[in-house]
Structure formats: C-alpha cells, structure tokens
Design a protein around this motif. Sequence first.
Motif, PDB file in Angstrom:
ATOM      1  N   ILE A 129     179.661  -2.267  53.145  1.00  0.00           N
ATOM      2  CA  ILE A 129     179.100  -1.267  52.248  1.00  0.00           C
ATOM      3  C   ILE A 129     179.180   0.087  52.954  1.00  0.00           C
ATOM      4  N   THR A 130     179.590   1.099  52.225  1.00  0.00           N
ATOM      5  CA  THR A 130     179.811   2.421  52.815  1.00  0.00           C
ATOM      6  C   THR A 130     178.798   3.413  52.257  1.00  0.00           C
ATOM      7  N   PHE A 131     178.317   4.269  53.142  1.00  0.00           N
ATOM      8  CA  PHE A 131     177.278   5.229  52.759  1.00  0.00           C
ATOM      9  C   PHE A 131     177.815   6.656  52.835  1.00  0.00           C
ATOM     10  N   MET A 132     177.489   7.424  51.817  1.00  0.00           N
ATOM     11  CA  MET A 132     177.817   8.839  51.774  1.00  0.00           C
ATOM     12  C   MET A 132     176.528   9.623  51.986  1.00  0.00           C
ATOM     13  N   VAL A 133     176.573  10.617  52.833  1.00  0.00           N
ATOM     14  CA  VAL A 133     175.349  11.326  53.234  1.00  0.00           C
ATOM     15  C   VAL A 133     175.603  12.828  53.205  1.00  0.00           C
ATOM     16  N   SER A 134     174.640  13.543  52.668  1.00  0.00           N
ATOM     17  CA  SER A 134     174.623  14.995  52.805  1.00  0.00           C
ATOM     18  C   SER A 134     173.431  15.355  53.675  1.00  0.00           C
ATOM     19  N   SER A 135     173.688  16.105  54.729  1.00  0.00           N
ATOM     20  CA  SER A 135     172.630  16.427  55.683  1.00  0.00           C
ATOM     21  C   SER A 135     172.631  17.930  55.951  1.00  0.00           C
ATOM     22  N   GLU A 136     171.466  18.510  55.933  1.00  0.00           N
ATOM     23  CA  GLU A 136     171.328  19.922  56.301  1.00  0.00           C
ATOM     24  C   GLU A 136     171.175  20.074  57.809  1.00  0.00           C
ATOM     25  N   ARG A 137     171.138  18.963  58.507  1.00  0.00           N
ATOM     26  CA  ARG A 137     171.077  18.979  59.964  1.00  0.00           C
ATOM     27  C   ARG A 137     172.449  18.545  60.514  1.00  0.00           C
ATOM     28  N   PRO A 138     172.780  19.000  61.722  1.00  0.00           N
ATOM     29  CA  PRO A 138     174.108  18.668  62.255  1.00  0.00           C
ATOM     30  C   PRO A 138     174.271  17.199  62.628  1.00  0.00           C
ATOM     31  N   ARG A 139     173.142  16.516  62.833  1.00  0.00           N
ATOM     32  CA  ARG A 139     173.230  15.095  63.141  1.00  0.00           C
ATOM     33  C   ARG A 139     172.103  14.364  62.433  1.00  0.00           C
ATOM     34  N   PHE A 140     172.345  13.113  62.139  1.00  0.00           N
ATOM     35  CA  PHE A 140     171.285  12.274  61.577  1.00  0.00           C
ATOM     36  C   PHE A 140     171.440  10.867  62.140  1.00  0.00           C
ATOM     37  N   ARG A 141     170.374  10.112  62.049  1.00  0.00           N
ATOM     38  CA  ARG A 141     170.403   8.725  62.514  1.00  0.00           C
ATOM     39  C   ARG A 141     170.293   7.789  61.312  1.00  0.00           C
ATOM     40  N   ALA A 142     171.031   6.718  61.382  1.00  0.00           N
ATOM     41  CA  ALA A 142     170.964   5.699  60.334  1.00  0.00           C
ATOM     42  C   ALA A 142     170.563   4.364  60.944  1.00  0.00           C
ATOM     43  N   ASP A 143     169.672   3.665  60.249  1.00  0.00           N
ATOM     44  CA  ASP A 143     169.309   2.304  60.625  1.00  0.00           C
ATOM     45  C   ASP A 143     169.262   1.455  59.367  1.00  0.00           C
ATOM     46  N   ILE A 144     169.802   0.274  59.472  1.00  0.00           N
ATOM     47  CA  ILE A 144     169.703  -0.664  58.354  1.00  0.00           C
ATOM     48  C   ILE A 144     168.349  -1.357  58.450  1.00  0.00           C
ATOM     49  N   VAL A 145     167.590  -1.324  57.374  1.00  0.00           N
ATOM     50  CA  VAL A 145     166.273  -1.962  57.373  1.00  0.00           C
ATOM     51  C   VAL A 145     166.179  -2.940  56.204  1.00  0.00           C
ATOM     52  N   ARG A 146     165.393  -3.961  56.422  1.00  0.00           N
ATOM     53  CA  ARG A 146     165.039  -4.840  55.303  1.00  0.00           C
ATOM     54  C   ARG A 146     163.737  -4.318  54.717  1.00  0.00           C
ATOM     55  N   LEU A 147     163.740  -4.090  53.409  1.00  0.00           N
ATOM     56  CA  LEU A 147     162.567  -3.548  52.735  1.00  0.00           C
ATOM     57  C   LEU A 147     161.723  -4.686  52.168  1.00  0.00           C
ATOM     58  N   ILE A 148     160.451  -4.638  52.480  1.00  0.00           N
ATOM     59  CA  ILE A 148     159.528  -5.633  51.944  1.00  0.00           C
ATOM     60  C   ILE A 148     158.577  -4.968  50.961  1.00  0.00           C
ATOM     61  N   HIS A 149     157.873  -3.967  51.411  1.00  0.00           N
ATOM     62  CA  HIS A 149     156.921  -3.267  50.550  1.00  0.00           C
ATOM     63  C   HIS A 149     157.158  -1.770  50.713  1.00  0.00           C
ATOM     64  N   GLY A 150     157.522  -1.112  49.628  1.00  0.00           N
ATOM     65  CA  GLY A 150     157.944   0.277  49.726  1.00  0.00           C
ATOM     66  C   GLY A 150     156.921   1.284  49.273  1.00  0.00           C
ATOM     67  N   ASP A 151     155.715   0.810  48.976  1.00  0.00           N
ATOM     68  CA  ASP A 151     154.683   1.696  48.430  1.00  0.00           C
ATOM     69  C   ASP A 151     153.687   2.021  49.540  1.00  0.00           C
ATOM     70  N   ALA A 152     153.593   3.310  49.868  1.00  0.00           N
ATOM     71  CA  ALA A 152     152.731   3.713  50.994  1.00  0.00           C
ATOM     72  C   ALA A 152     151.275   3.890  50.585  1.00  0.00           C
ATOM     73  N   ASN A 153     150.949   3.625  49.335  1.00  0.00           N
ATOM     74  CA  ASN A 153     149.567   3.789  48.874  1.00  0.00           C
ATOM     75  C   ASN A 153     148.593   3.130  49.860  1.00  0.00           C
ATOM     76  N   PRO A 154     147.642   3.904  50.399  1.00  0.00           N
ATOM     77  CA  PRO A 154     146.742   3.327  51.419  1.00  0.00           C
ATOM     78  C   PRO A 154     145.839   2.232  50.874  1.00  0.00           C
ATOM     79  N   ARG A 155     145.751   2.105  49.576  1.00  0.00           N
ATOM     80  CA  ARG A 155     144.945   1.025  49.002  1.00  0.00           C
ATOM     81  C   ARG A 155     145.693  -0.302  48.951  1.00  0.00           C
ATOM     82  N   GLY A 156     146.965  -0.268  49.277  1.00  0.00           N
ATOM     83  CA  GLY A 156     147.754  -1.495  49.283  1.00  0.00           C
ATOM     84  C   GLY A 156     148.169  -1.860  50.693  1.00  0.00           C
TER      85      GLY A 156
END
Lengths: 834, 100
Positions: A106-133
């Motif tokens: 799988i290939t990723f296309m990125v637009s960055s306003e910074r000269p460098r960026f870091r990429a990490d592949i992550v497995r997502l489990i829960h994507g909601d940052a609501n502090p009540r959850g």
Amino acid sequence: MVPSDEDPRPFPLASDATRLDVSRRTFLRTIGATSLTGAAAATLATDAAAQQPRPQPATGQLQAPPGALPDSAGYQNIPREVADNLRKRGLVGYADRLRVEPGQSITFMVSSERPRFRADIVRLIHGDANPRGPGIKETVVETRANAEYPGKHQDMPLGSYVTVADHAALRLTSSFSVIAWIAPTSQRVGPPEHRVGTEGLLTKWRSDGAKASGWAVGIDDGGRLALWLADGNGRTESVHAEVPLRPWVPAIPGMNQRPQGVATAWYFVAVTFDARTGRVRFTQDPLNDFPFDHTRASIERETPVRALSTNDEPVLIAAMRQADKRPGSFFNGKIDNPRLYARALSPDEIAAARGGRTPADALVDWDFSADIQSDRVTDRSPRQCHGRTVNLPMRAVTGHNWDSSQMDYTRAPEQYGAIYFHDDDIEDAKWDPAFSFAVPDTLPSGLYAARLRAEGFEDYVPFVVRPKKGRPTNARIALLIPTFSYLAYAGTGTSAFRPLSLYSRHSDGSGVCYSSRLRPITNMRPKIDTYNPWQFMADTHLVDWLHVKGFEVDFLTDEDLHFEGAAVFAPYRAVMTATHPEYYSHQMLQGLRSYLGNGGRLMYMGGNGFYWVTPMDASGRYVEVRRRDGTEHWQGAPGEHHHSLTGEPGGLWRFRGMAPQQYFGVGFTAQGFDRNSPYKRGPGSFDPRASFIFEGVGSDELIGNHASLVLGFGAAGSELDRADFAIGTPPHTLVLASSFGHSDAYQHVVEQNNTANGANPGGTVNPLVRADMVYLEYPKGGAVFSTSSIAWCGSLSFNNYTNNVSRITENVLRRFASDAPLPGPAAPRVTAGQ
Amino acid sequence: MTVVDEFLRRFAASPMHVLQFERMLGELDGPSPEAFAEAVIAWDRAAQHPEATRIALELLIEGLQEGHPPRLSLEAFGQAIVSVPANTADVRAHLRQSMT
C-alpha cells in the motif's frame, strides 16, 4: 472515568472551567449586546480581504437575482477553502487503496508543510479520545516503513475538464469558429476573493510569461463570452461580448438549501474569427423563447490579429492551461456538443446551427451523449479527435434538447448530450508517493493506519488489512467496514463531512454525486474532537469492544462484498456491520441476502443502513449517488436520477423494491440530535426464541439507559430504524425492544410522509419515532439481529464494558458465531376444520 | 445558497451537527443567524487551526444544552477562534481557557 447510571448529563461535558453559572438567556443577551459588525471587523484585523469594500456590479453587468443573497454566499470558493484548510493541517495524506491483504503493498501520498515527517504503521483499536471513554488505543507495528521521510507541500488539483490530445488539425493558424450549447452556473456576485474568474470553454492555449500561442474561447471575469488569440509574434489579443450571460439561480433566495431542484439556462453560443479581416463575432442565444431577454445578443469586434501562432498543447474543454502549465480557469456548468470549424461561419450558418442544421464540415464534433458510462469523449468527425474526461465531471445529465419525455438517459441518450463540469470536481489528487508499506504475510486482519507526525502536526491515514484470499482463517466472525459510506461522507479539509463528499454542493450549488478515495479524506480519522463521532471514529467503538472481549475477527470492506459477493463471507459463521452502513450497491445487497439465505448470521450494529443506491466504478476508485426522495442534503435535478456508471435508477433501495425491512427487519424511521434514549423490552424479548439474547438482562431493565460516547447519553439515538411489516419486515420477526422518550429534536423521516399537514413528525407525538431492536431467523440456520441505532456502539464501553448493551451484543455474537443451532420459530399449528 | 448554508456546510462534522447548528442559530437573541454565520465564517478563514471554529461551536452548543453557556462577548468568541495556534494538540482545552 465513567459516569454513573444516575448521571443525567450528556457527555463529553464542558470542563468546570467553562460551566459558568449563567443562564442561556444571559449568554444570548451577552453576544447580542455587541455590535457584530464591529466585533467581526476588530477580530479580523488580519483578514485584509474581509475588510475591503464590496464591489458594485459594473455597468451593464447583471445584478444578483432578487432576494438579496448575502454577498459572500453567491459563489462558494471550494477550491480555495480546501487548499487553505489542507495547508493549515500542516500534514495530511491518503493511500492508494482503502484495503489491502497480506503480501500486497500500500502506498501513501503525503503533503507536509514541514521538510521532514515521520511515519509509523499502527493498528487502531479505539480512535475516540473522549476522556469519558477508554481513550485512544493504538499499537505500533514494527515495519521497515516506519521511518522519517522528506516532506513537501502538494496541491489538490480540483476541477474537471476534457482533454483531447494534440492533433495537426487542431493547430489553427487562421480563421475558425467554435459553436456549442452551454449552461453556465457560476454566480458572479460577492467580494472578489469569492468570485469566479475566467472560465475556459474550448481552449488550446499556452502562455509562458510574455509569449503566448494558440486560441481560447471562454467566459471572462465579467461573465461575458470571450476569445483569446495569440498572434504570430506571441502577443495576446483578447476580446469579449458586450452582454454578460445570465447568472444562474441555484435556489430560491432565503430558502433552505436542501429541497431544491436545479434549473439550467441554456445558451447557444458561437464565436467566429475571420483572419482575413481580424473580426470576431460573438453570438449568444438563450434556449428560451421568452421576449425581452436582453442576453440574446450578437456583436462583432475587431482585432489586429491576422494569423495565429500554434502549439502542441492538448485541447481542453471546460478549462484553460495556466502559466504554471496546469489546467485552470475551470468552467462551472454544462457543455453540450461543442464543435470546431476551420473557417468563420456566416451569420446564416450560425442561425442554422442554432436551429439544428449544423454545417457538415466540422473539424471536430464532440458528442457527449456517446460513452456516457465511461471517461471517453467521442469526436464524430473523420479526424477522431477523441478525448477523456478528467476529475469526474458529471455525466448522464440532461442536454439542451431534453424534452422531459424520458427520465432515463439509456432510453434517450441523444437528449443527454451534456457534461456538467465543476471547479471542485476531483477523482485523483495524483500526489507524488511518499512511501509504501509491504504488508507482511503474517499481519493479522484489522484496522490500521499510517500515523504521520511532523513538528507540531499529526495525521492518520487509515486502511483495512483483510485476510489473505484463499487462506484458511480461524476467525468465525467478520466485521464489514462500511467503506462505501465512508466515501459518501468523505470530506476534505477539516473533520467536517463537507466539502467534496456526497453531502456537499459544488461551488455553484449543485449536488456532488461522485466521491473518490484518491484524495485526503480528513474526516475518516481517529482523534476527531467531537461529542458526536461519526462513521469511521464511531466504528472504532465496536472495534475496541471486539478487541476487549477477545473475539477473533476478520475485517472486510464494502469493496470486498461488492466485488466478490457472498463468497467473501463463506468462512464466517457471523458477520457484523458497523454503525452506519448507509450506502449499498446492488451487488452488496444481493451478497448479504445470499449469505443469509445460506445460513449466514448478521448483526446489524447501527441505524439507517442499506438506504441509498450506490454503485462503484469498475476500478473501485469512486462511488456514485443520485439523490431523490430520501432524507437528503440535496435533490438531484429532474431527469438526472439514473446513475451514469450503471444506468440503474438512483434513490432509496425501498423505492427500488429492496427495502432493508425485507432483509434485516428494520429500516430508517427517524433522526435527531439531542440526548439519546434507552430501549424498553417488549413482548418479543420474552419469546423463547430470543431467550439467549437477554441472558443476564432483567425483565424490566431499561437497555442503554446510561452514558454514551455518541451524543452523551443513551443507546438509541442519532438515526433510528423501525420494524414495519407493511414495508416488508418478515412476519415472524420479533420486536425485542423499542426506544422511547425521544424529543421533538427527533423527526419522522420525510420519505414516510406523503402529506406535510398530517405528519406530526416530532418524537413527543409520533410513536413511529423510535428504534426497534429486532431478531429474525432465516432458512438453514441463518438469522439477523438489528440494533436499529447509530448510537448503540457508543454505549458498549460504559462501566468498563459491563452494561446491558455490551451484554446483549455479546450474547448475540457468541451464539451467532457458534455452531449451536438457533431456536427457530415454532412450526405453524394447523387445526383441522379451520 | 445562503451564508447560513455555508456556515452549516463548513462546520458540521455529521448530519446531527447540522440540526444542532440550525437550532443554535435560531436561538440567537441578538445578531441574525445570517450575521452570526457570516462573522463566524470570517473568523474561520482567519483562524490558524482548521478545527478551531468547529470545536468552539461545539463548546457553545454543549453550554447551551447544559444550561451553562460560557459568558463571553462576541469579540471574545471570535478572538478565541483565531488565537488557537496552528499546531495545538488540544484545541478544546485551549478554547475552554480563552472562552472563560
């Protein structure tokens, strides 16, 4: 932190710092007491454009239609808005696919306003940052793709057009004529920064600094037909008609945008250049026969040009090459049958062409009624200067000669010879690739993302890893990720679900009917700060619950079901939907039906599912929706309800005879936006057939009467489904529980009301405003359990996953995933003599 | 297309938000919905953070629904939006701070 059952407050709650002891009226008086204009101007000291005086229309320029539209709302500069917001994000990306399997890349296309960026592949489990959850849960996957990369800004190339490869016949050096039918839809009102500039109609143009070559017919920034010529020395000469074309009226001024048809104002236009005399004639003739239309005009201009310089640029229809060599000056509106002649047509010939008697010696004669279901553009001339559409302009739209006798373009293609172009259309952003990830053969199926980070910025590009085709799986459960619905809601720029989604309107106010995955979809993200998670982020509530409960689950997408049908579910005893699987193709519905008919078991974990007819293009890049007669954000124009991709009629599946009630027991009945409600058990829940569902749940226990991560409280909310035996709910369906107590913020959906005055639509008065939890069995051991609420999964994690929503879900899933037969309806009793 | 339409289009993260924003605009007791919408859109254009306006509006609605709306002038509301730095991780916290 988890609120107690007794906590009646919605969550997320404002912090104590903002929960001030003032009344709502105090707040309203406070903001009303200030001079708004002064406040806005003072605050916007940095927005120089906003402080400029609004221009008055030039003499002779048509005014905005009556109704006093606010100046800033005449034309919505979507391209600028998208570009601004993507730049503000600092870091944003998309992938070349939404799902991948082990062994693929799988290939990723990125637009960055910074000269460098870091990429990490992550497995997502829960994507909601609501502090009540439970908060964000993700795991970094160790891969070689995890690294730093060079960053660069990349633009969104919005705007659709046709490109025709260079051809010797198109390199005009002398007299020529362009004729076409056009229906321009740009509105030239409002401050300059929100107004459309030049628009190309038919152009073969190159301008590199001081030197230009070619020719271009278009509309200038005053809304007038215009011609640009480059003489033999590379000098540009431009002339224009005197009277602007009539501005389009996209809606009744002051009326809410949603219930709206689209009327188009067709013009026959002709532009002739006589190289012998240097004269240019502009002809514009409205299709309507009304008298006193002062936009009906013909005028002759003189130029010093006697010969044209040529170039090898492609001919662009609905756009014009810019100095940066990219297409620009996009046209908003329809074009029908543009033709090019290598001579100056006479006024008599132009009049004849207006009447349909076109001179036969056209250099090129583009017929948009051909190949409607493709990106091909056909030239009927012997030169065969065929073209391709770029960025999905709308096809299968009515042409200038549509007479209302046919609503289906496949039955009268000759009346659908138009293409509708927009300056914010997009199919493929075509960004340069930043990096690729080769998916290891051993990577478990699941929800993943490329996590991008640069100084001060972060973005996630989600994707699904499905199980490898043909490889045996241990999972007995499949979770169907609703990627068609993600595309339908796919906004670009912020976490809003517009613009560029199928809920959006184009810059000119017409509805968006195509949505592509080849662009940043910035609301298909984790970590969106909102009290009403929607689609992707809300679906991670279910992903998390499955993870916590320890179920082994394979993840599949709508594309898998669309392209492979029921076969994709063959290994699984049970399939779960996500929270809002609203957009379905015929193949997908048939696939689910086939699965159920062969003993499959489905848990429909949301609401308003299986609703809109939604085909996908053969390559899997984009979906199409033609809205009509549903709960909707725009209404398609008359005669344009058939899909360009397939020819099938669009709208709701229920009006195609495939109501979701027939298959899943329930269908869309109401939507609302304040506090959700609990369910109360009904008689069906005490039927022995359903006893396994309610194990551990008290007979008088309200279900989901607790805090939720969706709209704060209650398991039944947002969008609700209901059993309806008249529409097709199978007669043996058990209605297990129903929600109650919805406010008038919940309204019965419009497609169930045939008259406005008898609707009683609000939740406080209409008993049809409720969610019905149902259960029904299929032959061969199949079954369906439907929650009927988008908000259901927002309640799963309450009280450390110990609550009756979680319990019921687990009861059903464990039984569905087992080999144990379901109880099934009792055999019908037949009494002799009756 | 009206300025209210544009307001709803720009800031709603879901169809539910559209309905909530419509109700909120209808409850304004001072500026007309059109005037409020136009001002907020202008602030959004001037804002550094792409999510600041949407989250500020959510905070406003939360406060109204709870009966505890933030006490602030319209100037302060707009200033809160435009003052959120571009690379702020917790926009909500920043807005809460500046909206008090």
